[in-house]
Motif scaffolding. Structure first.
Motif, short mmCIF file in Angstrom:
data_model
loop_
_atom_site.label_atom_id
_atom_site.label_comp_id
_atom_site.label_asym_id
_atom_site.label_seq_id
_atom_site.Cartn_x
_atom_site.Cartn_y
_atom_site.Cartn_z
N ASN A 210 -2.29 4.63 4.14
CA ASN A 210 -2.91 4.64 2.82
C ASN A 210 -2.39 3.44 2.05
N SER A 211 -3.27 2.72 1.39
CA SER A 211 -2.87 1.57 0.60
C SER A 211 -3.55 1.66 -0.76
N TRP A 212 -3.14 0.79 -1.66
CA TRP A 212 -3.71 0.84 -3.00
C TRP A 212 -3.75 -0.56 -3.59
N GLY A 213 -4.61 -0.78 -4.58
CA GLY A 213 -4.65 -2.05 -5.28
C GLY A 213 -6.07 -2.52 -5.55
N THR A 214 -6.17 -3.52 -6.38
CA THR A 214 -7.49 -4.06 -6.72
C THR A 214 -8.04 -4.96 -5.63
#
Length: 373
Positions: A210-214
């Motif tokens: 799982n990753s996150w960011g714009t």
């Protein structure tokens, strides 16, 4: 997003998306046959179809991964990827010069959509060459998406090129439609897309994480544009952007564009499945014309509740991606027919089937983020 239904209408065929990033590993199973020749815009050119970083490969997979070989299926699996490597060494070249060359190359080599999941904290005046390149690309008919940044809970500094005139700055939302605190807010945010709990290859271990960011939000925005453009090939860049803005899920209260979600959440299904959106004039850029901008209703009660999307404090702070990815995808167990499948979601309602054999790619994320619509 009803991706399965959208794919019956469009899968991004005939659309080239330039990924200006760390390169794209063309040997990744789900990207075989998807990656064009490309170029390296840096002062020390390398093969743009290789990626020692992994960030560009992750973005390309979210856009156009086919799912073959147990890999990720992107939102526009029949789009083509034009890799444009833009690594800056900090000594012999500047970010402005490298980005200038990268954007011009993409626009001049058939990229209708230019994805820039990358940003530098700087004022627009520090990127004059890039601003000129953006104008050139817009005239050539390209549509440019760039990540707004992940510093909303720290310094909230505008990142370039997202803050440049004509660039569609993309912020993040979580699965509830709220803007997480770390998604950089400001005038540069034009649209938002999923950017939390996005499945990509791990950066510090094997397998999926799982990753996150714009960064991931920007990839979803680019893929959405590819779906729409493939369905309506006679539209130009201004018209595709206009219907994306018109059909975006808007905040219920406050000024539009909002500092946190811009004109709203990207919803390509509204265009593809429900036939919404008026392409309007081809010669007017709706973003520069501020089409659809509104002021808060002065007659509204002062006690009216805030829109969840307009309050970045309504969601917990995401962990720092520099500390490594959170491993969330375990080794699948074999079922009775000796095959293994794993379902993951890109936002609310997007289910992507992954086979058991997962290609091993090491990825380091710069301004990366992944989220669902």
């Amino acid at each position: 997003m009803k991706a399965d239904d959208m794919w019956k209408v469009s899968q991004g065929e005939g659309i080239t998306v330039a990924v200006i990033d760390s390169g794209v590993d063309s040997s990744t199973p789900e990207l075989r046959g998807q990656v064009l020749r490309g170029a390296d815009a840096s002062n020390t050119p390398k093969n743009p179809r290789q990626d020692t970083d992994g960030h560009g490969t992750n973005m390309a997979a979210l856009i156009a991964g086919t799912g073959v070989g147990g890999g990720i299926r992107g939102l526009a699996p029949k789009a083509k990827i034009l890799p444009v490597r833009n690594v800056v060494d900090g000594r012999s070249d500047s970010a402005d010069r490298v980005m200038d060359r990268a954007i011009r190359y993409a626009a001049d080599h058939g990229a209708r959509i230019i994805n820039i999941s990358w940003g530098a904290k700087a004022i627009a005046q520090q990127f004059p060459l890039t601003q000129a390149a953006v104008k050139h690309a817009l005239k050539r008919g390209s549509l440019i998406f760039a990540s707004s940044g992940n510093s909303g809970d720290t310094d909230n500094v505008v990142e370039q090129p997202a803050g440049l005139s004509g660039v569609v700055g993309v912020g993040a939302i979580d699965s509830t439609g709220k803007a997480p605190k770390w998604s950089t807010a400001g005038d540069q945010v034009a649209l938002v897309a999923p950017g939390v709990d996005m499945t990509t290859y791990c950066t510090k271990s094997k397998g999926l994480c799982n990753s996150w960011g714009t960064s991931q939000s920007t990839a979803i925005a680019s893929a959405s544009a590819a779906l729409i453009w493939a369905k309506h090939p006679k539209w130009n860049n201004n018209q595709v952007l206009r219907v994306m803005m018109q059909t975006a899920g808007r905040p219920e209260t406050g000024e539009i564009p909002s500092s946190y979600v811009g004109y709203g959440t990207i919803r390509p299904r509204k265009v593809l499945l429900e036939g919404e959106g008026d392409p309007g004039p081809a010669n007017v850029n709706p973003l520069l014309a501020r089409e659809g901008a509104t002021k808060p209703d002065p007659s509204a009660s002062a006690s009216a509740s805030k829109s969840p999307s307009s309050d970045p404090q309504s969601t917990p702070t995401a962990p720092d991606d520099k500390k490594g990815d959170k491993k969330t995808v375990a080794e699948p167990k074999k079922n009775d027919d000796n095959s293994s499948t794993l379902w993951i979601a890109i936002g609310a309602g997007i289910a992507v089937l992954l086979a058991a054999a997962v290609a091993i790619v090491l990825v380091r994320r710069r301004s990366s983020a992944s989220v669902g619509l």
